[in-house]
Scaffold this motif. Structure first.
Motif, PDB file in Angstrom:
ATOM      1  N   GLY A 154       9.281   4.594  -0.583  1.00 29.67           N
ATOM      2  CA  GLY A 154      10.418   4.942   0.476  1.00 29.67           C
ATOM      3  C   GLY A 154      11.683   5.595  -0.389  1.00 29.67           C
ATOM      4  O   GLY A 154      12.773   5.448   0.152  1.00 29.67           O
ATOM      5  N   GLY A 155      11.344   6.593  -1.359  1.00 26.46           N
ATOM      6  CA  GLY A 155      12.379   7.324  -1.726  1.00 26.46           C
ATOM      7  C   GLY A 155      13.447   6.399  -2.802  1.00 26.46           C
ATOM      8  O   GLY A 155      14.419   6.893  -3.290  1.00 26.46           O
ATOM      9  N   SER A 180       1.019  -1.311  -0.035  1.00 31.31           N
ATOM     10  CA  SER A 180      -0.115   0.009   0.108  1.00 31.31           C
ATOM     11  C   SER A 180       0.739   1.098   0.053  1.00 31.31           C
ATOM     12  O   SER A 180       1.986   1.228   0.915  1.00 31.31           O
ATOM     13  CB  SER A 180      -0.784   0.175   1.217  1.00 31.31           C
ATOM     14  N   GLY A 181       0.449   2.228  -0.998  1.00 30.63           N
ATOM     15  CA  GLY A 181       1.363   3.621  -1.001  1.00 30.63           C
ATOM     16  C   GLY A 181       2.167   3.327  -2.126  1.00 30.63           C
ATOM     17  O   GLY A 181       2.849   4.323  -2.277  1.00 30.63           O
TER      18      GLY A 181
END
Length: 374
Positions: free
Chosen positions: A197-198, A160-161
């Motif tokens: 996360g980058g 998710s995300g």
């Protein structure tokens, strides 16, 4: 979705759908009629012999009939299905006659009649808006929301995300674009480049083939990953706007479907009646409060749409005669109205029997009987 409702749940769910929606519809007629100073003599949920009821201080009899498949409001002066006054109407005292339905202008009578189906539409809009207000509206960005358990996406490592940047090297600008790409590739491995996360990672996944139908109604296979999009919170006004848009979209689908049946491009056997509504009511109730509430909104839209059709005996039939009265500056001849409403009644009864026959066919009754006879 596989919960099988029992007979008792099906019956109770059907009554929980039809009863409130009939009440909402008739309450629309009632409130606008009272607003224009028309006395309501009877407010009935259901037809036939009264089971129980009461009379309020304004003289309206509120009652429940034994056949819960409809309802009606009878206003003073509204003496028959064609809304023609009884000859005794002219003998009423002026004050009492002014509180009758027939004493009102054609515009006010039309508003009273139109208020029923319009209230059904408003009720559906409020239900859908409530869903949007609680759940938010789907985000257009290609961002993974919920990952379905056991799905190809979960097995491949989606989270998710995750922001999907590219699929097979093709840039993805929206969640709709991602969905379209995946659906066209059942059982075909694809590579999704996602930002998390980058950092950017590549995920290899094979969309699961699931059965579907195309725009021509032909069976096809469709690719599915098991990812839902994210949602964005909205305010009350936006929720109402989205509820109205979704309701209008459903109306258009209903109008298109009816047109296709009338032109023969779709089978008339798709017309369902109360038995299939009852079956669907039970299934939606078994699936949970959310699906059941949305089903109520759908049936409310259906009820409003059907009642606006220009068929005598329906609200749309009354509105058609009021439109002719407004253009001609005088009512349509009583004999013509009486003939039209009798014909409309026969048409509606015929459609009800046909829809019930379709329902029984869908349940396999005729196949079962033919097997017993054979």
């Amino acid at each position: 979705m596989n919960n099988a409702p029992g007979l008792l749940l099906t019956i109770l769910a059907f009554l929980a759908v039809i009863g409130p929606l009939v009440f909402v519809h008739e309450m629309g007629h009632y409130l606008v009629g009272r607003w224009f100073g028309v006395k309501a003599e009877v407010f009935s949920i259901g037809f036939g012999r009264e089971i129980f009821g009461f009379t309020d201080r304004l003289g309206t009899r509120w009652k429940f009939g034994w056949l819960p498949l409809g309802g009606y409001v009878r206003f003073a002066g509204d003496m028959n299905p064609a809304s023609q006054p009884d000859p005794a109407w002219m003998l009423l005292p002026a004050e009492e006659r002014n509180r009758t339905f027939q004493s009102k202008s054609v515009g006010r009578r039309a508003l009273i009649v139109a208020a029923g189906p319009l209230t059904n539409f408003l009720f559906a809009i409020l239900i859908i808006a409530g869903f949007v207000l609680v759940q938010g509206q789907p985000s257009t960005a290609p961002i993974a929301g919920k990952i379905m358990a056991g799905s190809p996406a979960e097995q491949a490592g989606f989270a998710s995300g995750d922001v999907v940047k590219r699929v097979d090297g093709q840039a993805i600008a929206s969640f709709a674009a991602l969905t379209s790409y995946v659906r066209s590739r059942p059982d075909t491995p694809i590579t999704a480049d996602v930002a998390r996360g980058g950092e950017e990672i590549a995920i290899r996944v094979t969309p699961r083939a699931v059965p579907a139908v195309d725009q021509q109604g032909q069976p096809v296979k469709m690719g599915m990953l098991g990812i839902s999009g994210q949602t964005e919170p909205v305010g009350p006004l936006t929720a109402l706007r989205l509820g109205a848009q979704q309701s209008w979209y459903i109306v258009r689908i209903m109008a298109d479907g009816l047109g296709e049946i009338l032109t023969g491009s779709r089978s008339a056997q798709e017309l369902g009646g109360p038995l299939r509504i009852a079956q669907a009511s039970g299934q939606m109730a078994a699936d949970g409060l959310g699906p059941f509430a949305f089903f109520i909104a759908l049936i409310s839209i259906n009820l409003g749409f059907i009642n606006l059709l220009p068929v005598p005996m329906l609200d749309g039939g009354h509105l058609l005669f009021y439109a002719l009265e407004a253009v001609r500056r005088k009512p349509v001849a009583p004999q013509v109205q009486e003939w039209a409403f009798r014909s409309g009644l026969l048409l509606l009864l015929g459609l009800m029997l046909f829809a019930t026959f379709n329902d029984l066919s869908a349940f396999g009754l005729w196949r079962g009987l033919s097997g017993l006879i054979g």
